[in-house]
Design an enzyme around this catalytic site. Structure first.
Site, PDB file in Angstrom:
ATOM      1  N   CYS A 164       0.736  -1.041   0.136  1.00  0.00           N
ATOM      2  CA  CYS A 164      -0.201  -0.117  -0.159  1.00  0.00           C
ATOM      3  C   CYS A 164       0.379   1.238   0.222  1.00  0.00           C
ATOM      4  CB  CYS A 164      -0.986  -0.058   1.421  1.00  0.00           C
ATOM      5  SG  CYS A 164      -0.369   0.350   2.985  1.00  0.00           S
ATOM      6  N   HIS A 186      -2.590   1.058   7.531  1.00  0.00           N
ATOM      7  CA  HIS A 186      -2.600   1.362   5.858  1.00  0.00           C
ATOM      8  C   HIS A 186      -3.003   2.641   4.857  1.00  0.00           C
ATOM      9  CE1 HIS A 186      -4.230  -1.124   1.835  1.00  0.00           C
ATOM     10  NE2 HIS A 186      -5.019   0.308   2.088  1.00  0.00           N
ATOM     11  N   HIS A 195      -5.815   1.972  -5.071  1.00  0.00           N
ATOM     12  CA  HIS A 195      -4.446   1.379  -3.313  1.00  0.00           C
ATOM     13  C   HIS A 195      -4.142  -0.289  -3.802  1.00  0.00           C
ATOM     14  CE1 HIS A 195      -8.218  -0.680  -0.860  1.00  0.00           C
ATOM     15  NE2 HIS A 195      -8.401  -0.670  -2.190  1.00  0.00           N
TER      16      HIS A 195
END
Length: 352
Positions: free
Chosen positions: A266, A314, A326
């Site tokens: 990520c 994240h 993402h």
């Protein structure tokens, strides 16, 4: 008939074992009836989904810890190289200064070991006395400068030695942290994959559908809150470049610790996207949250980074219209998703 009955018995037994394993691994999952091979209910699959997501979350947090330790190790390695070069330069300077000091000592010895002041007083010619007085004065200044340079260079060498020792210690600590984080990542991923492997194909598909449904509900609730009603900011020039880079990666696999060009995690995706736009940002989602300027969600604009979960484990890039790009997690690909489909911690702006 006996063979077929035996086969049916084996199937029933195997199914019971699998169901039993899942019910033991997943908290709150009731034991399955050994004689009932029916697929799990949605409620039980939701429990499995929660456990799988928990494990992937832990893996992602460990991944970011690994990335941070790896980044620190790289920085310390570069610093050690810089110190080593500085030591070499300082040692060369020290060798030149010692050679000059040796030359001065030899010159004094050739002069009969008398100090320059004494030799000056013995001059019989007044003109020679005044002419050589200036030379002696310059000699004193040169000697003082030489001694000062020797002392300063020795202090530099001592400081470099201490600094190098500290960097080596930090490097070793970060190597251990990196190894521990790597071990945790692999352990959590293995647990999640083992849990998923115990599900039938139709259960896996239903599990993914339940995940998508939960994400849709969370996104609808987020949008319904009116959080984006006043948001209408436009992406900056660099923001547009970062978005273009990130969206070109759609379809590429997630891989923990990766920062392209074939796979990403990520924060690897977001950091490389902004690097491609001409602005370097921290490598991990935690450091992006800690170091980059924060903005209110209402003031969010495309190109901003949305940080998720309480541990900032994240990150996704906002591309507008309530959507992010993402890299979700292992087994998935870089994709577009609802910005409100996960727990939002906050928003940061790399080019503020």
């Amino acid at each position: 008939m006996g063979a077929r009955a035996g086969a049916r018995g084996a199937v029933v037994t195997a199914t019971a074992v699998v169901c039993g394993i899942v019910s033991l691994v997943v908290p709150g999952v009731a034991h399955a009836d050994p004689a009932d091979p029916a697929p799990r209910s949605d409620k039980r699959l939701e429990e499995v989904a929660k456990e799988v997501n928990r494990l992937y979350r832990k893996a992602e947090a460990a991944t970011e810890a690994y990335n941070q330790a790896r980044g620190a190790s790289r920085k310390q390695s570069r610093e050690i190289v810089r110190i080593a070069r500085a030591v070499v330069d300082a040692q060369k300077r020290m060798d030149r200064l010692k050679a000059q000091a040796g030359a001065l000592a030899r010159a004094q010895y050739r002069g009969g070991s008398l100090p320059a002041e004494a030799q000056l007083l013995l001059r019989s010619d007044p003109e020679e006395f005044f002419r050589d007085a200036g030379t002696v004065r310059k000699g004193h200044q040169a000697t003082k400068g030489l001694i000062a340079s020797l002392s300063a260079t020795q202090r530099d060498l001592d400081r470099y030695a201490k600094s190098a020792n500290e960097q080596w210690k930090k490097l070793e600590e970060n190597r251990k942290r990196k190894a521990d984080a790597k071990k945790k990542v692999k352990a959590r991923l293995a647990e999640a994959k083992e849990l998923e492997s115990q599900l039938r194909d139709e259960e896996l598909e239903r599990l993914r559908e339940l995940e998508r449904e939960a994400a849709r509900k969370a996104q609808a609730k987020w949008l319904g809150s009116g959080v984006l009603d006043d948001a209408g900011g436009e992406a900056s020039k660099q923001g547009r470049k970062a978005i273009a880079y990130a969206t070109r990666q759609i379809g590429k696999d997630y891989e923990w610790g990766a920062e392209g060009p074939r796979t990403y995690d990520c924060s690897g995706l977001t950091s490389q996207a902004w690097l491609a736009a001409g602005r370097g940002i921290p490598r991990t989602s935690q450091e992006q949250w800690r170091q980059l300027p924060r903005v209110d969600i209402e003031d969010m604009r495309p190109g901003d980074l949305i940080i998720y979960h309480r541990d900032a484990s994240h990150v996704g890039m906002y591309v507008g219209d309530g959507t992010i790009v993402h890299a979700p997690r292992p087994g998935r690909q870089v994709t577009l998703a609802g910005a409100g489909s996960m727990e939002i911690l906050g928003v940061v702006r790399p080019d503020k």
